[in-house]
Design an enzyme around this catalytic site. Structure first.
Site, short mmCIF file in Angstrom:
data_model
loop_
_atom_site.label_atom_id
_atom_site.label_comp_id
_atom_site.label_asym_id
_atom_site.label_seq_id
_atom_site.Cartn_x
_atom_site.Cartn_y
_atom_site.Cartn_z
N CYS A 2 0.83 -1.21 0.00
CA CYS A 2 0.00 0.00 0.00
C CYS A 2 0.86 1.26 0.00
O CYS A 2 1.91 1.30 0.63
CB CYS A 2 -0.88 0.03 1.24
SG CYS A 2 -1.95 -1.39 1.36
N ARG A 28 5.20 0.18 -6.34
CA ARG A 28 5.22 -0.70 -5.17
C ARG A 28 4.24 -1.86 -5.30
O ARG A 28 4.29 -2.80 -4.53
CB ARG A 28 4.88 0.12 -3.92
CG ARG A 28 5.90 1.22 -3.63
CD ARG A 28 5.36 2.19 -2.64
NE ARG A 28 5.18 1.61 -1.34
CZ ARG A 28 6.05 1.66 -0.35
NH1 ARG A 28 7.19 2.28 -0.53
NH2 ARG A 28 5.82 1.11 0.81
N TRP A 86 -2.91 -2.68 -1.71
CA TRP A 86 -2.51 -4.04 -2.08
C TRP A 86 -3.28 -4.92 -1.11
O TRP A 86 -2.98 -4.95 0.08
CB TRP A 86 -0.99 -4.18 -1.91
CG TRP A 86 -0.40 -5.42 -2.47
CD1 TRP A 86 -0.09 -5.68 -3.78
CD2 TRP A 86 0.02 -6.58 -1.73
NE1 TRP A 86 0.47 -6.92 -3.88
CE2 TRP A 86 0.55 -7.49 -2.65
CE3 TRP A 86 -0.01 -6.93 -0.38
CZ2 TRP A 86 1.05 -8.73 -2.29
CZ3 TRP A 86 0.48 -8.16 0.00
CH2 TRP A 86 1.01 -9.05 -0.95
N ASN A 112 -1.44 1.89 5.62
CA ASN A 112 -0.58 0.81 5.15
C ASN A 112 -0.20 0.01 6.38
O ASN A 112 0.30 0.59 7.34
CB ASN A 112 0.67 1.38 4.47
CG ASN A 112 1.65 0.29 4.08
OD1 ASN A 112 1.27 -0.86 3.91
ND2 ASN A 112 2.93 0.65 3.94
N GLY A 113 -0.46 -1.28 6.37
CA GLY A 113 -0.11 -2.10 7.53
C GLY A 113 -1.20 -3.08 7.84
O GLY A 113 -2.01 -3.43 6.98
N GLU A 501 18.36 -17.11 -8.37
CA GLU A 501 17.93 -15.76 -8.75
C GLU A 501 17.43 -15.73 -10.20
O GLU A 501 16.45 -15.07 -10.51
CB GLU A 501 19.10 -14.78 -8.53
CG GLU A 501 18.84 -13.34 -8.92
CD GLU A 501 17.66 -12.68 -8.20
OE1 GLU A 501 17.11 -13.26 -7.26
OE2 GLU A 501 17.27 -11.58 -8.63
N LYS A 505 13.70 -14.53 -11.19
CA LYS A 505 13.43 -13.43 -12.14
C LYS A 505 12.44 -13.88 -13.20
O LYS A 505 11.52 -13.16 -13.55
CB LYS A 505 14.72 -12.96 -12.84
CG LYS A 505 15.66 -12.10 -12.06
CD LYS A 505 15.21 -10.70 -11.78
CE LYS A 505 14.38 -10.60 -10.54
NZ LYS A 505 15.00 -10.51 -9.25
N GLU A 508 8.91 -14.22 -11.80
CA GLU A 508 8.32 -12.91 -11.47
C GLU A 508 7.84 -12.18 -12.71
O GLU A 508 6.78 -11.57 -12.71
CB GLU A 508 9.37 -12.01 -10.78
CG GLU A 508 9.69 -12.39 -9.36
CD GLU A 508 10.76 -11.47 -8.78
OE1 GLU A 508 10.59 -11.03 -7.65
OE2 GLU A 508 11.78 -11.21 -9.46
N HIS A 524 19.10 -35.69 -7.44
CA HIS A 524 18.25 -36.17 -6.34
C HIS A 524 16.80 -35.78 -6.53
O HIS A 524 16.06 -35.64 -5.55
CB HIS A 524 18.78 -35.64 -5.00
CG HIS A 524 20.17 -36.09 -4.71
ND1 HIS A 524 20.49 -37.40 -4.48
CD2 HIS A 524 21.34 -35.40 -4.65
CE1 HIS A 524 21.80 -37.51 -4.28
NE2 HIS A 524 22.34 -36.30 -4.38
N LYS A 621 6.65 -4.35 -4.56
CA LYS A 621 8.08 -4.03 -4.52
C LYS A 621 8.63 -4.19 -3.11
O LYS A 621 9.74 -4.67 -2.92
CB LYS A 621 8.28 -2.59 -5.01
CG LYS A 621 9.72 -2.11 -5.00
CD LYS A 621 10.52 -2.82 -6.06
CE LYS A 621 11.99 -2.46 -6.03
NZ LYS A 621 12.81 -3.52 -6.65
C1 G6P Z 1 9.55 -8.38 -2.51
C2 G6P Z 1 10.05 -7.98 -3.88
C3 G6P Z 1 11.34 -8.71 -4.19
C4 G6P Z 1 12.37 -8.44 -3.10
C5 G6P Z 1 11.83 -8.82 -1.72
C6 G6P Z 1 12.73 -8.32 -0.61
O1 G6P Z 1 9.13 -9.70 -2.53
O2 G6P Z 1 9.08 -8.27 -4.87
O3 G6P Z 1 11.86 -8.23 -5.42
O4 G6P Z 1 13.52 -9.16 -3.37
O5 G6P Z 1 10.56 -8.21 -1.51
O6 G6P Z 1 12.74 -6.93 -0.62
P1 G6P Z 1 13.86 -6.04 0.03
O7 G6P Z 1 13.38 -4.64 -0.15
O8 G6P Z 1 13.92 -6.43 1.48
O9 G6P Z 1 15.12 -6.32 -0.67
#
Ligand code: G6P
Length: 626
Positions: A2, A28, A86, A112-113, A501, A505, A508, A524, A621
């Site tokens: 949010c 975000r 959100w 937000n929260g 990673e 990616k 996502e 395994h 985000k």
């Molecule tokens: C969310 C984002 C990810 C990010 C993670 C941790 O899930 O979508 O891209 O890696 O949070 O975020 P931070 O701000 O703690 O790196």
């Protein structure tokens, strides 16, 4: 997550600026949006499911939620709040979208929260005759504020909104960044924080608030960060901050180095693309500022006296940041000789961790606001650890709370899929490993110089990987693999987290199924998936495990998998069906180069599949709730 914005201006309308602020916060992640304006007669609210553009269209429509109010008046209001939601409690529809108002229609609130005791509070308020209009946890706060204001007014005739907010928040358990307005001839605007970030600024036009400093940058670079427990009263020319007991405190503005234009697209098609291409400059900046003579110069929080006492390191993070953390584990053990563990922050905080005295709890986070990472760091602090942070956002909660901080200098990262922050985190972890090694006597000055030279050299390698030739090659590989049944990413040693990673990616950005695995573990289980039509991206650079990875690669080929090799290991490249060569470098820094083709690959597949690259579905985000 949010987004919250608000403004109270001297003599100009606030709504346009609030909508601009919401647009800045779009990155975000959100699924509905709304605004409220304070008018002399009451609050006027507009909310819509979907994008801010739907809200803007609604604002242009004729009917207001409160039919007695004129549309013109809404756009003229000098005080307002806005929100991007959100969804957590209740689906993302218009009724659940913020702002929420009290029954008198004079108070509106955005949040937000999470209100953890919302069910109990809701029952209590319903018994007192309040009719709820949404499924949200948030709505209880606005009714509580109205009730507390009424009580205070009953006691002393009148009450300031800030006092009603303070009283109401004493009853709320959970986390919040809220902005509340009260309509009337003299509108009032109040902000409060417990957990998620909230900052304010004042310029010649008026006072602004936002949950993200980026939304304030167009107004000022002098920003006040509220602390947990703060309640702030904003007026067009000033602000006052109170503690929960009503005591007034000073909160001075801090100068922000980021510029509003850093969050722009600079001619690229997407923020993600721009941020991938920014990596050579980011790495150059992050390293140049921290390479000293025979040591990494991380600043005063990283002095020998504290670091020499350390016995262990516990790395913490979420998502991409944890992948950087897994690399940090290899680097700190390998270079500084310190036993190191890494864990998901969300698991660590619930598993009764046993931490020996002398543990450095090292949290890695782009935003510095991830709820699980912050909670894990706080727990480690309670358990007596020295706390450290590798973080990209100056002034963030993590930066303010950790004992030792390394800022990564990547600039604002807007693309939801983290790219430049990741490579900057890995560079940060490398610098921290060198500093730890020096402080503990594991690395001498000459050794440090050699290690730092290797890191400095990565910038040139990044320029090659981001040059036209490699970018075109990745595009071609993406095209030929776009219809694969599935994707497996394999890597080993310091490059195993790169495989994780790469898979993350791809998931996502393009919503295709991808798994990242340590190459040695493939036999395994995941090997059962290998058949024609399965694309396997193998990350392999020269170094201690290159030969092992090569034999894993042969196992994939033998079962008909399509092998794409990313890295500098010539023999693996020769064995591959398709290849993306990466310049040779020291094994320890190779993750920074190897991850880039994987970022580009995810980007290209996302494009081919027509996905919304910068706003992938369901993702936020910065996840400031559990
Ligand atoms: C969310 C984002 C990810 C990010 C993670 C941790 O899930 O979508 O891209 O890696 O949070 O975020 P931070 O701000 O703690 O790196």
């Amino acid at each position: 997550m949010c987004g919250v914005v608000g403004a109270i201006l001297r003599d100009q309308p606030a709504l346009e600026g609030i909508l601009d602020g919401l647009r800045v916060l779009e990155y975000r992640g959100y699924d509905s949006a709304g605004v409220a304006a304070a008018l002399p007669e009451g609050v006027a609210i507009r909310r819509r499911a979907g994008r801010i553009e739907a809200l803007r269209a609604a604002l242009e429509d004729a009917a207001l939620e409160d039919a007695a109010l004129e549309d013109g008046a809404l756009s003229e209001a000098r005080c307002g709040v806005g929100h991007t939601r959100w969804a957590t409690h209740g689906p993302p529809n218009e009724l659940n979208a913020h702002p929420h108002s009290d029954q008198s229609g004079r108070i509106a609130l955005v949040h937000n929260g999470i209100v953890e005791n919302h069910q109990e509070l809701r029952r209590e308020l319903e018994e007192q005759g309040v009719e709820f209009r949404s499924d949200t946890d948030t709505e209880v706060i606005v009714h509580l504020i109205a009730r507390e204001l009424e009580r205070l007014e009953g006691e002393s005739g009148e009450a300031a909104l800030a006092d009603g907010v303070r009283e109401a928040l004493k009853l709320v358990e959970g986390y919040y960044a809220i902005a509340v307005l009260r309509a009337g001839p003299e509108p009032e605007l109040v902000a409060a924080r417990q957990g998620p970030p909230l900052c304010i600024c004042v310029n010649e036009v008026g006072a602004w608030l936002a949950s993200d400093v980026l939304a304030l940058l167009p107004h000022s670079r002098e920003v006040v960060y509220l602390e947990d427990g703060d309640v702030a009263r904003l007026a067009p020319s000033h602000y006052e901050v109170f503690r929960p007991d009503g005591e007034r405190v000073e909160r001075s503005p801090e100068e922000i180095e980021w510029r509003a234009e850093d969050a722009g697209m600079a001619g690229f098609s997407h923020h993600m693309q721009k941020e991938i291409h920014e990596q050579p400059a980011v790495l150059g900046r992050t390293v140049a500022a921290r390479v000293g003579d025979g040591d990494a110069d991380l600043g005063s929080g990283w002095s020998d006296s504290e670091l020499a006492k350390l016995e262990r390191v516990q790395v913490l993070g979420c998502g991409t940041a944890l992948h950087a953390g897994l690399i940090a584990q290899f680097l700190i053990e390998g270079l500084a000789g310190l036993p190191t563990d890494s864990d998901y922050a969300s698991e660590f905080r619930y598993r009764s961790p046993r931490l020996v005295p002398g543990t450095l709890a090292l949290a890695i986070s782009q935003s510095g606001e991830t709820a699980d990472t912050l909670a894990a760091l706080r727990l480690a602090k309670e358990l007596g650890c020295h706390t450290g942070a590798i973080c990209n956002v100056p002034g963030s909660s993590l930066v303010r709370e950790a004992d030792s901080v390394l800022l990564t200098d990547a600039g604002p990262e807007i693309g939801v899929a983290s790219t430049k922050a990741f490579t900057a985190q890995v560079a940060g972890a490398y610098l921290a490993a060198v500093r730890l090694g020096r402080a503990r006597g594991e690395i001498d000055a000459l050794g440090a110089d050699t290690l730092l030279e290797a890191l400095r050299g990565v910038r040139a390698g990044l320029e090659v990987v981001l040059g036209d030739e490699t970018v075109a090659l990745v595009k071609e590989v993406a095209r030929s693999n776009q219809d694969a049944k599935g994707f497996l990413f394999l890597g080993r040693g310091v490059n195993y987290p790169v495989a994780l990673e790469g898979a993350l990616k791809l998931k996502e950005i393009s919503y295709v199924h991808a798994e990242g695995y340590p190459a040695g573990e493939m036999k395994h289980g995941p090997i059962a998936l290998i058949e024609p039509g399965m694309s396997v991206l193998v990350v392999n650079s020269e170094g201690g495990v290159a030969e092992k990875v090569r034999s894993n690669l042969e196992q994939v080929k033998a079962r008909g998998g399509r092998v794409i090799v990313v890295g500098s290991d010539e023999e693996s490249l020769a064995l591959a069906d398709e290849r993306i060569p990466v310049p040779a470098t020291s094994e320890w820094v190779s993750p920074i180069l190897n991850v880039v083709p994987l970022q580009l690959f995810a980007y290209e597949i996302g494009l081919l599949k027509g996905c919304d690259i910068d706003k992938p579905r369901n993702l936020a985000k910065s996840v400031t709730v559990e």
